[in-house]
Every structure is written in structure tokens, then in C-alpha cells.
Write an enzyme that holds these catalytic residues in place. Structure first.
Site, PDB file in Angstrom:
ATOM      1  N   PHE A 165       0.858  -1.185   0.000  1.00 42.22           N
ATOM      2  CA  PHE A 165       0.000   0.000   0.000  1.00 42.22           C
ATOM      3  C   PHE A 165       0.892   1.233   0.000  1.00 42.22           C
ATOM      4  O   PHE A 165       1.718   1.408   0.899  1.00 42.22           O
ATOM      5  CB  PHE A 165      -0.946   0.052   1.208  1.00 42.22           C
ATOM      6  CG  PHE A 165      -1.879   1.216   1.132  1.00 42.22           C
ATOM      7  CD1 PHE A 165      -3.018   1.150   0.326  1.00 42.22           C
ATOM      8  CD2 PHE A 165      -1.613   2.399   1.806  1.00 42.22           C
ATOM      9  CE1 PHE A 165      -3.871   2.252   0.214  1.00 42.22           C
ATOM     10  CE2 PHE A 165      -2.467   3.503   1.692  1.00 42.22           C
ATOM     11  CZ  PHE A 165      -3.605   3.416   0.892  1.00 42.22           C
ATOM     12  N   ASP A 189       9.465   2.748   1.499  1.00 36.93           N
ATOM     13  CA  ASP A 189       8.313   3.498   1.984  1.00 36.93           C
ATOM     14  C   ASP A 189       8.217   3.247   3.496  1.00 36.93           C
ATOM     15  O   ASP A 189       7.737   2.204   3.937  1.00 36.93           O
ATOM     16  CB  ASP A 189       7.048   3.028   1.253  1.00 36.93           C
ATOM     17  CG  ASP A 189       5.814   3.810   1.688  1.00 36.93           C
ATOM     18  OD1 ASP A 189       5.871   4.477   2.734  1.00 36.93           O
ATOM     19  OD2 ASP A 189       4.786   3.738   0.991  1.00 36.93           O
ATOM     20  N   LYS A 210       2.863  10.425   8.054  1.00 34.52           N
ATOM     21  CA  LYS A 210       2.222   9.932   9.276  1.00 34.52           C
ATOM     22  C   LYS A 210       2.869  10.475  10.556  1.00 34.52           C
ATOM     23  O   LYS A 210       2.622  11.608  10.930  1.00 34.52           O
ATOM     24  CB  LYS A 210       2.217   8.402   9.271  1.00 34.52           C
ATOM     25  CG  LYS A 210       1.192   7.816   8.295  1.00 34.52           C
ATOM     26  CD  LYS A 210       1.026   6.345   8.506  1.00 34.52           C
ATOM     27  CE  LYS A 210       0.053   5.696   7.544  1.00 34.52           C
ATOM     28  NZ  LYS A 210      -1.337   5.891   7.921  1.00 34.52           N
TER      29      LYS A 210
HETATM   30  C1  LIG Z   1       3.231   2.510   3.751  1.00 35.28           C
HETATM   31  C2  LIG Z   1       2.283   3.604   3.396  1.00 35.28           C
HETATM   32  N1  LIG Z   1       2.549   4.387   2.340  1.00 35.28           N
HETATM   33  C3  LIG Z   1       1.741   5.393   1.986  1.00 35.28           C
HETATM   34  C4  LIG Z   1       0.574   5.661   2.687  1.00 35.28           C
HETATM   35  C5  LIG Z   1      -0.321   6.804   2.278  1.00 35.28           C
HETATM   36  O1  LIG Z   1      -0.255   7.808   3.226  1.00 35.28           O
HETATM   37  P1  LIG Z   1      -1.399   8.953   3.277  1.00 35.28           P
HETATM   38  O2  LIG Z   1      -2.638   8.301   3.762  1.00 35.28           O
HETATM   39  O3  LIG Z   1      -0.851   9.989   4.213  1.00 35.28           O
HETATM   40  O4  LIG Z   1      -1.539   9.485   1.896  1.00 35.28           O
HETATM   41  C6  LIG Z   1       0.250   4.849   3.772  1.00 35.28           C
HETATM   42  C7  LIG Z   1      -1.011   5.062   4.513  1.00 35.28           C
HETATM   43  O5  LIG Z   1      -1.523   4.193   5.176  1.00 35.28           O
HETATM   44  C8  LIG Z   1       1.121   3.803   4.138  1.00 35.28           C
HETATM   45  O6  LIG Z   1       0.862   3.004   5.191  1.00 35.28           O
END
Ligand SMILES: Cc1ncc(COP(=O)(O)O)c(C=O)c1O
Length: 402
Positions: free
Chosen positions: A136, A222, A251
Site C-alpha cells: 500500500f 516506503d 504519518k
Molecule cells: C506505507 C504507506 N505508504 C503510503 C501511505 C499513504 O499515506 P497517506 O494516507 O498519508 O496518503 C500509507 C497510509 O496508510 C502507508 O501506510
């Protein structure tokens, strides 16, 4: 407003993109939140890995008040001390040479994809990005194209060109794919959070790093969910003794205020020129001031060691519950203070999570049959014991109902 009125008005006026729990959150202090009827809950969701220092932290409240009295926004037309301080601290405590500030996770992933493609365009015109199944990375088109499960993409196709997927945790499949001359980068989460807290075997990231070195590819990590101390080191890659070329953060970075960042090493950063990328709010003084103070608190060995220790304690106790309730719990996973309990079915997960909520514990129902537990990093053993008691009680009730 009364609870039922809040729920009704939210459902009436806000676009229905979220499947919300019928619970209002009014305020919080430390690891605890209160609903509009005054009921208290232990918040082991931390706003999905955001409020890593808990709620209403006096240092953050102070910074917000102080910054609001100075300046809230001034844009990237000018030089800002608050940006300089945070960028320097991120660079000095990571692999990176440069930082790009943005606002959210998906925006950080968009930036990472663009920076990787820019580097690829200068290195033989490579543009493809290899991602992993179950990943994700966000909801905007670049990040969505890099996201594995097709459920997130349904109704929004076509996705961007140039994204492929291999099984998570399987470095060999990356090695086979990496020979493609069009490939410029591999993007991966050190732990797949949304996919149910999937922890790859130790050595996976190291293998990916070696493959990327051999084939002249960029490794993008990520760390939006697992960075900022969550696994017991400031960044999750530190456990594996490797360094990425690009890393995304958001986050927990701002401690509760929206703040995102892309961190880059020199070889990628040198391809980026003024006009290559940008955002109005990225590096907003309020956001980066909160992120700076949050990072100062988290980047502390005592706190990081405690995340590791509390995480081990919590996981060990959950493993004991698994032994006791074998028919209900199929696996306990996680590292540091990101933990997942996989239940025998989605239905059972829902029943148990609903029961724990009614007993005063908030966790996240994810990937169908998983309870994802994301306590604040400064939680205590007593709070973890409360969570364990609550989970135990819910398991007992569901078990005797079955
Ligand atoms: C690993 C990872 N990357 C990207 C995102 C996307 O972040 P945002 O919701 O701030 O756009 C998330 C959100 O859960 C995530 O867990």
C-alpha cells in the site's frame, strides 16, 4: 452536539469514502481519548501511526502555540529556519543528503516516483518501477499505480504505465525481473502495515539492496508507517544494516500535524533542479516545527530501546494468548510497536475488535482478518497490560459464544 447528531451530520455532509466506527472522538491526553459522551478509550490506533507521542503532548502543544504567534505560512519562495532545522536533523540521522518536504504519505510517494524517474531518464531512459503484491503506497495516481491489491484501483483504471509487481518477501523474483533494461527502481515497505502487518524475513532488504546495486537500480523504501521509531530504531531499514536511495516519510513525522518528506541520496538529488517538483504547503512552518520537536524526542536511545522492549513484551504475551486460543488466533506478527493479530476469519476479527472497543480499547481492523495494534511510542507496560486484559476478555467471550 449529541453523538447521534454528529454521526448523522458527518454521514449527511461528508463524502462516503470511509467506513467509520460509530464512535466520536472529542479529545485526548497521552495514550487515551474520550468520546463525546465522556467514555474513555486506550487509543492503540494513534490515528493510524500518526500520534506517536500520544495526544496533547505538552511539547507539541507549546510549539503549536508559539509558532502560531510567529507565522503560520510563508511558502517556498523564501528561506525558512524551521525547514533548515528539520532537514538538517533528518539528514544527520539517516542515509540521506537532501530532503523534499510535502504534506501527506501519498504525496511523498508521488515525489519518490518522480525523483526515481528523473534519475532513470538520466541513466539510460529507465522508467519502470517494481513494487510488491499486497503493498500500500497511497491513493493518488502514481502511488495507487504502485499499490499491489487491485481492490484499491477498481473503477479508477487505467493506472500509470510502467509499474509491475512481484511477491513480497521474495528477493529472487526481484532478481529475475531486475534484468529488464527499462527498470529504474524497486519500491517496498520494510513491513506491510495495511496488508496486515506482514514482516519479511530478515535479510530481504539486504538482498534487495544487493540486487539494486548489481543492476544499477534505485531502492525506494516506503517508511511512511514504520519509520519514525515505530520498530525500535529511528528508521526500519537500520535493522537490516542497509541504506535506501530514496525514503518516504509522513504519518508520525509531524506528531499529529500533516507533514511528509522524501529523503534522497546524492546521486538522485543531483538530478533534481528548480522547477522539477514542488508544493505550496510542503515545509509549512507549523508542520516542520512540530516535526522537528517530535523527531528530537523520538531520536533518543532510551525511547527507541523502550519501543523494542515493550514491543517484545507485548508480542510475547500475545503469543501466549495465541497458544490459549488456537482456534481463534492464527498468527501474531510485528516488530517494535506495530503488531498484528491474525484471526481465523474476518467475521471473528470484527467480533473481537468490536468487543475490545466496547471494553475501552481502540485498535485497527485491517486486511480482513487482522487486528493491527499501533500504540504511541511512549506508552507504558501498564497500558499494554490493560490492552492485553481487554483482548483476553474479548477472546474469552467470543470463544464461549462459539
Ligand atoms: C506505507 C504507506 N505508504 C503510503 C501511505 C499513504 O499515506 P497517506 O494516507 O498519508 O496518503 C500509507 C497510509 O496508510 C502507508 O501506510
Amino acid at each position: 452536539m449529541k453523538t447521534e447528531d454528529i454521526i448523522s451530520e458527518v454521514d449527511t455532509y461528508i463524502l462516503g469514502t470511509y467506513d467509520r466506527i460509530p464512535l466520536t472522538i472529542k479529545e485526548g491526553k497521552g495514550s487515551w481519548v474520550w468520546d463525546n459522551d465522556g467514555k474513555k478509550f486506550l487509543d492503540f490506533t494513534t490515528g493510524i501511526a500518526v500520534t506517536n507521542l500520544g495526544h496533547n503532548h505538552s511539547v507539541l502543544t507549546g510549539v503549536i502555540k508559539n509558532q502560531a504567534e510567529k507565522i503560520l505560512h510563508s511558502s517556498n519562495l523564501f528561506y525558512l529556519e524551521s525547514q533548515a532545522k528539520l532537514a538538517k536533523m533528518l539528514v544527520e540521522n539517516s542515509f540521506a543528503n537532501k530532503v523534499f518536504f510535502c504534506n501527506t504519505g501519498t504525496e511523498a510517494v508521488e515525489g519518490a516516483i518522480k525523483f526515481a524517474r528523473k534519475w532513470g531518464s538520466e541513466n539510460g531512459g529507465k522508467y519502470k518501477i517494481l513494487s510488491t503484491m499486497g503493498s500500500f503506497h497511497g491513493r493518488t495516481f502514481g502511488a495507487l499505480s504502485a499499490t499491489g491489491p487491485s481492490k484499491y484501483q477498481e473503477g479508477f483504471k487505467p493506472m500509470l504505465e510502467g509499474f509491475d509487481f512481484v511477491p513480497y518477501g521474495d528477493a529472487e523474483s526481484v532478481a529475475d525481473y531486475a534484468k529488464s533494461t527499462e527498470l529504474c527502481a524497486v519500491i517496498v515497505e520494510p513491513i506491510q502495515g495495511e496488508n496486515g502487518v506482514i514482516v519479511p524475513e530478515s535479510g530481504y532488504l539486504k538482498d534487495l539492496r544487493s540486487i539494486c546495486n548489481e543492476q544499477n537500480l534505485l531502492l525506494i523504501l516506503d517508511e511512511i508507517q514504520v519509520g519514525m521509531g515505530r520498530t525500535g530504531t529511528l528508521f526500519a531499514y537500520e535493522h537490516e544494516g542497509i541504506e535506501p536511495d530514496i525514503m518516504t516519510l509522513a504519518k508520525g513525522l509531524g506528531g499529529g500535524v500533516p507533514c511528509g518528506a522524501v529523503l534522497l541520496n546524492e546521486k538522485v538529488a543531483e538530478q533534481i533542479k528548480p522547477g522539477s517538483h514542488g508544493t505550496t504547503f510542503g515545509g509549512n512552518p507549523l508542520a516542520v516545527s512540530c516535526a522537528f520537536e517530535t523527531l528530537k524526542i523520538i531520536n533518543n536511545n532510551e525511547l527507541l530501546n523502550s519501543v523494542g522492549e515493550l514491543g517484545r513484551y507485548f508480542k510475547e504475551k500475545l503469543n501466549q494468548l495465541q497458544t490459549e486460543y488456537k482456534e481463534l488466533i492464527t498468527q501474531v506478527r510485528g516488530k517494535g510497536l506495530i503488531l498484528g493479530i491474525e484471526f481465523a476469519s474476518a467475521d471473528m476479527a470484527k467480533k473481537i475488535i468490536d468487543k475490545t472497543i466496547s471494553e475501552g480499547l481502540l485498535t485497527i481492523h485491517t486486511a480482513g482478518n487482522v487486528m493491527r495494534i499501533l500504540p504511541p511510542l511512549n506508552t507504558t507496560k501498564e497500558e499494554i497490560d490493560f490492552a492485553l486484559e481487554t483482548i483476553n476478555k474479548s477472546l474469552k467471550e467470543v470463544h464461549s459464544d462459539a
